[in-house]
Motif scaffolding. Structure first.
Motif, short mmCIF file in Angstrom:
data_model
loop_
_atom_site.label_atom_id
_atom_site.label_comp_id
_atom_site.label_asym_id
_atom_site.label_seq_id
_atom_site.Cartn_x
_atom_site.Cartn_y
_atom_site.Cartn_z
N GLY A 58 -47.68 -8.00 77.04
CA GLY A 58 -48.90 -8.80 77.09
C GLY A 58 -48.62 -10.28 77.22
N GLY A 59 -49.32 -11.06 76.39
CA GLY A 59 -49.20 -12.52 76.46
C GLY A 59 -47.76 -12.98 76.28
N SER A 60 -47.02 -12.30 75.42
CA SER A 60 -45.62 -12.68 75.19
C SER A 60 -44.74 -12.20 76.35
N SER A 101 -42.00 -12.13 71.13
CA SER A 101 -43.21 -11.52 70.55
C SER A 101 -43.84 -12.54 69.63
N SER A 103 -46.45 -12.36 67.58
CA SER A 103 -46.67 -11.86 66.21
C SER A 103 -45.35 -11.47 65.56
N THR A 106 -44.47 -6.38 67.65
CA THR A 106 -44.83 -5.48 68.75
C THR A 106 -43.80 -4.36 68.88
N PRO A 152 -51.65 -14.86 71.06
CA PRO A 152 -50.40 -14.96 71.84
C PRO A 152 -50.59 -15.66 73.19
N GLU A 239 -58.64 -10.61 78.95
CA GLU A 239 -58.65 -10.85 77.50
C GLU A 239 -59.63 -11.95 77.08
N LYS A 349 -53.48 -0.97 68.25
CA LYS A 349 -52.29 -1.20 67.43
C LYS A 349 -52.46 -0.55 66.05
#
Ligand code: PA5
Length: 356
Positions: A58-60, A101, A103, A106, A152, A239, A349
């Motif tokens: 994703g964003g990362s 990542s 967060s 992930t 992210p 998103e 998640k």
């Protein structure tokens, strides 16, 4: 007054402040550059790597896409991006593995890191905390710890710039300070032009959101950095604006997708085609794009060409990305949608966490 010029109204919709995050993107890049000065890269420097692999979702995961697109043409070793649970078999102890990542939690990224650790690869962690931070501490590995508290995708400056600077420092990315500073100045200029205080009549990001309106965006880039950017636009529309969006890249799309715009015209008449165009595109690509636009123009509600300008590839990539990022936030606000929450991702998640 145009919808997006009603500042009280958009502030109420954007109650988690995504527009402010976008308006402060320049400041985020400056802060990321400053923070990078205190990063210690000794553990990842001075090695002859066989290749570099970015891990992330994703964003990362986008960090790997954009960095790869910027440096692969001048790199003498492979640069790869893995988005999934499994590390390719050829990645061994002589590779540099860069898990990103935001967060730090992930699961796909963690699965690949565990495989990389087993193979004895060198690891450079990029995260704001979570399990990745703990893994770095436990294995005494190199870590770039970035500021937390963002979504992210809204932390892309904090994630992307140190990744690029690290590869520059260890001699893999050929990017000059002039290019980096030029790119940052370009973002500063755009941030002023796209600020909420600039009325729709003079604000291209707001105009783009209004032009998209209720249509489904399809974004075309060109193989290379504009392909990565087109993909980022798609993800940001998904998103932030909570809209379906599709993307493809030239020249590949000329070998399949171009033919697909034939049937379902009553449906695709509610699609808008956005074409990202590098001001220096070569004659063959220019001809492909111009011809494609002629071939498919009757199938869309509208075709918008976005000129991508900049003094370097980095400047073009960041500025092209930024137009999409901020326009996607304005599109959300235009439709009364809070751009920040991504509830479906969180629910997914949470379901997966039950398996642990
Ligand atoms: O934007 C998002 O929230 C997602 O695309 C996340 O980036 C993705 O789920 C991966 O999470 P993280 O970036 O924390 O590794």
């Amino acid at each position: 007054m145009k919808e997006l010029d009603n500042l009280n109204k958009i502030k109420k919709i954007d109650n988690d402040g995504m527009l402010e995050v976008e308006e402060n993107f320049y400041k985020q890049l400056v802060e990321a550059k400053k923070n990078f000065d205190s990063v210690d890269l000794v553990k990842v420097s001075g090695k002859n790597y066989k290749g570099i692999v970015f891990l992330g979702m994703g964003g990362s995961g986008f960090v790997g896409d954009i960095v790869k697109s910027l440096i692969k043409d001048s790199s003498t070793i492979p640069i790869e991006v893995v988005k999934g649970y499994s590390l390719p078999g050829y990645i061994d102890k002589d590779w540099l593995v860069i898990p990103v990542s935001y967060s730090g939690n992930t699961e796909e990224t963690i699965s690949c890191i565990n495989q990389a650790i087993k193979r004895g690869a060198t690891i450079l962690y990029i995260t704001s905390g979570g399990k990745l931070e703990q893994m770095a501490i436990d294995s005494d590995a190199c870590i770039i710890k970035v500021k937390g508290g963002y979504q992210p995708r809204g932390a892309i400056g904090f994630l992307f710039l140190p990744a690029l600077l690290a590869l520059k420092d260890i001699g893999i990315a050929e990017i000059s300070d002039k290019e980096i500073n030029g790119a940052l100045s370009h973002i500063k200029e755009l941030a002023e032009k796209f600020h909420r205080n600039v009325e729709t009549g003079k604000n291209f990001a707001k105009q783009l959101a209004c032009l998209i309106g209720g249509n489904l965006p399809v974004v075309y880039g060109t193989s290379g950095y504009l392909s990565a950017v087109a993909y980022r636009w798609k993800c940001e529309f998904n998103e932030n604006s909570k809209t379906p969006c599709f993307w493809a890249e030239f020249p590949e799309l000329n070998h399949n997708e171009t033919v697909g715009w034939q049937r379902l015209i009553s449906t695709t008449k509610e699609f808008i085609l956005i074409v990202l165009r590098d001001e220096d595109e070569n004659m063959r690509i220019k001809t492909r794009i111009n011809t494609t636009i002629k071939l498919v123009k009757d199938n869309f509600s509208e075709i918008v060409e976005i000129p991508v300008e900049g003094s370097s590839k980095l400047s073009k990539a960041l500025s092209a990305m930024y137009i999409g990022d901020i326009a996607s936030v304005y599109l959300a606000l235009l439709h009364g949608v809070n751009p920040t929450p991504v509830k479906k991702i969180e629910k997914l998640k949470a379901e997966l966490a039950k398996l642990d």
